[in-house]
Design a protein around this motif. Structure first.
Motif, mmCIF file in Angstrom:
data_model
loop_
_atom_site.group_PDB
_atom_site.id
_atom_site.type_symbol
_atom_site.label_atom_id
_atom_site.label_comp_id
_atom_site.label_asym_id
_atom_site.label_seq_id
_atom_site.Cartn_x
_atom_site.Cartn_y
_atom_site.Cartn_z
ATOM 1 N N GLN A 108 0.764 -1.213 -0.089
ATOM 2 C CA GLN A 108 0.216 0.197 -0.050
ATOM 3 C C GLN A 108 0.849 1.183 -0.052
ATOM 4 O O GLN A 108 1.825 1.133 0.557
ATOM 5 C CB GLN A 108 -0.822 0.040 1.190
ATOM 6 N N ILE A 117 4.849 2.861 -4.449
ATOM 7 C CA ILE A 117 5.085 1.753 -3.085
ATOM 8 C C ILE A 117 6.554 1.303 -3.064
ATOM 9 O O ILE A 117 6.883 0.724 -4.248
ATOM 10 C CB ILE A 117 3.974 0.579 -3.539
ATOM 11 N N GLY A 160 3.571 -0.950 3.008
ATOM 12 C CA GLY A 160 2.260 -1.619 3.142
ATOM 13 C C GLY A 160 1.951 -1.886 4.596
ATOM 14 O O GLY A 160 2.469 -1.435 5.776
#
Length: 553
Positions: free
Chosen positions: A150, A158, A199
């Protein structure tokens, strides 16, 4: 003609505009067609280059198929494919070699297959995208401590997180903490980290983080083709069944629908090499003559590019006996199913163009720290480059892990040759593609003559010769594919007047002709009451076409 100049790794919109501009610049040579749509509805472009004013019909010419960017981040393949197209157009007709090729054969080029994945990778440059990024089901149950990629800091990428951990297996490179390297015993007094994809953490319980790199891939187009040994390994992105993806299905159907394809080159960017079909590897290949043929072609590629000709990455370490744990590649499909001579050309990674040989790295002669330090030096030597190798680390308050840093390597930059090397890469690969294009069946009709016997009887004779470098079946394997392609050459003898066959028939099938001068002689006794002319045609769907006429007096 100055058609196009490639200057960057293009987004889909720019790629499309570039292809449209090329087709508009040379409408007599270039046609642009969509062979299908991606899962997200983008056209998969195929460019055909051939002089349609001369020579046989396009579908009766031997064609070379060039595909690229089957993997999303391997954008150098698209660059080379575009440059190759530009070279063909610019050089015609002044270059005698290219003029002859475009007059008598065809080139099919698909410059990007993983279109959706490339767009996604260019949007979020650090995300793991093999061919297409497949979003995880929000209701999916994740394993404990699994990293779910994410863009946490909202910078449009990312990248990587480094998480302080006294038991971590990574440390900053000594003297330059922009890059992380694997720790060893000499790093006992250094700060340690876990290095994972940026993430959130699913089901976080404070334990060691799990970053299953390939679990985020789920879609690898170069594992989705129906070659021998295919099996649905989800972790490698094979897919639910062969050609289950719209992109691979479009490409596969194009190959099935165009049996005149006499050669295939698939462009990738891994460590520089020319890979041949696995069925031809090892000490006892099933079709030794095909192994010799592909080696002859591959050695020409070695001369043009400097890339070694091997069966795969194991071959770079000297292993001639391949394992079969990665079935489903495009080149293997083309050879296994259709007998097409096919290779992958790996264009190289960034560090290969800084003097590092893959074989030295695999053997341990060059260690990770030495290679990483040279990459950092290169970045410092090119401060104005838009191709960043390592992004600066930035502090971030992670909602689960607390204080972390986000930054690290740019996967697109690392996974492609440097921009300033691309012109030389494209030029060397273009030379190989032109060499490969010389390998084709080339059937001609000689000694086509009619001799009057008595009255209106004539003896008609002809010799059919294959002067090409490929057999009319292309390969030994190609002889076994009649269930897929009814490909033996067909001979037709017709007349513009009334022609009665006393012996022989108007249409017959020939046995396949081998390369380099193999021939067969034919004879008919015909009654031609009205005289006129006779036309003899030899053709097959494998790219064989020849026609001659003579007077029946």
């Amino acid at each position: 003609m100055d058609s196009i100049t490639v200057t960057d790794f293009y987004r889909y919109e720019t790629l499309t505009e570039t292809l449209e501009r090329l087709a508009a610049a040379a409408p007599d040579l270039v046609s642009l067609t969509s062979i299908g749509e991606t899962r997200e509805g983008r056209d998969i472009w195929r460019v055909t280059v051939a002089n349609t004013e001369t020579g046989p019909p396009i579908d009766r010419r031997p064609a070379l198929l060039v595909t690229a960017n089957l993997h999303a981040t391997e954008l150098a393949g698209s660059w080379v494919a575009l440059d190759f197209l530009s070279h063909l157009v610019d050089a015609y007709p002044d270059d005698e070699r290219i003029g002859g090729l475009l007059d008598e054969r065809a080139f099919y080029v698909v410059p990007r297959v993983a279109i959706d994945g490339a767009e996604d990778a260019l949007d979020l440059r650090g995300r793991v995208v093999r061919s297409r990024y497949v979003e995880r089901d929000p209701d999916e149950v994740y394993e404990t401590n699994t990293i779910v990629p994410q863009d946490l800091d909202g910078d449009g990428r990312i990248l990587t997180m480094r998480v302080p951990d006294e038991h971590g297996d990574a440390v900053p490179l000594e003297g330059d903490d922009r890059a992380m390297v694997s720790s060893d015993s000499s790093d006992d007094d250094r700060d340690r980290y876990q290095v994972v994809t940026e993430g959130v953490v699913a089901n976080h319980d404070g334990g060691e983080l799990d970053d299953p790199h390939y679990a985020h891939v789920r879609s690898d187009f170069n594992r989705n083709f129906p070659s021998r040994g295919w099996r649905p390994f989800d972790w490698r992105g094979h897919g639910r069944y062969p050609l289950s993806e719209p992109e691979t299905r479009a490409v596969g159907e194009f190959v099935y629908d165009h049996p005149n394809i006499a050669g295939l080159v698939d462009l990738h960017t891994g460590n520089p090499a020319i890979f041949y079909p696995r069925a031809l590897a090892g000490s006892d290949p099933e079709h030794p003559a095909d192994a010799e043929l592909l080696e002859e072609i591959g050695k020409r590629g070695e001369e043009s590019t400097g890339f070694p000709y091997v069966w795969g990455y194991g071959g770079l370490t000297g292993d001639r006996e391949p394992d079969q744990h990665l079935p489903g590649s495009f080149k293997d499909f083309a050879y296994d199913r259709l007998g097409i001579p096919a290779v992958i050309v790996e264009l190289g990674l960034f560090y290969n163009y800084l003097g590092f040989d893959t074989r030295d790295i695999l053997s341990g002669a060059v260690d990770e720290r030495e290679r990483t330090r040279r990459l950092l030096e290169y970045q410092d030597e090119h401060p104005d480059s838009d191709r960043v190798l390592f992004h600066e680390w930035r502090s971030f308050d992670h909602p689960q892990l607390g204080a972390v840093e986000i930054g690290g390597p740019d996967r697109i930059t690392h996974g492609n040759p440097p921009t300033e090397a691309m012109s030389d890469v494209a030029e060397s690969v273009t030379q190989f593609l032109l060499e490969f294009a010389e390998y084709r069946p080339d059937v001609t009709i000689s000694e086509f003559a009619a001799e009057r016997l008595e009255g209106d009887l004539h003896k008609v004779s002809a010799t059919i010769v294959n002067r090409g470098r490929l057999a009319t079946s292309l390969t030994e394997r190609g002889r076994e594919t009649d269930t897929h392609i009814p490909d033996r050459p067909r001979v037709d003898l017709q007349s513009d007047g009334h022609l009665e066959f006393v012996s022989g028939t108007a249409r017959r099938k020939l046995d396949h002709l081998e390369a380099d001068g193999d021939r067969t002689s034919l004879e008919w006794i015909v009654r031609a009451r009205d005289g006129g002319t006779a036309e003899l045609t030899v053709e097959s769907v494998r790219g064989v076409f020849a026609a001659e006429t003579l007077a029946l007096e």
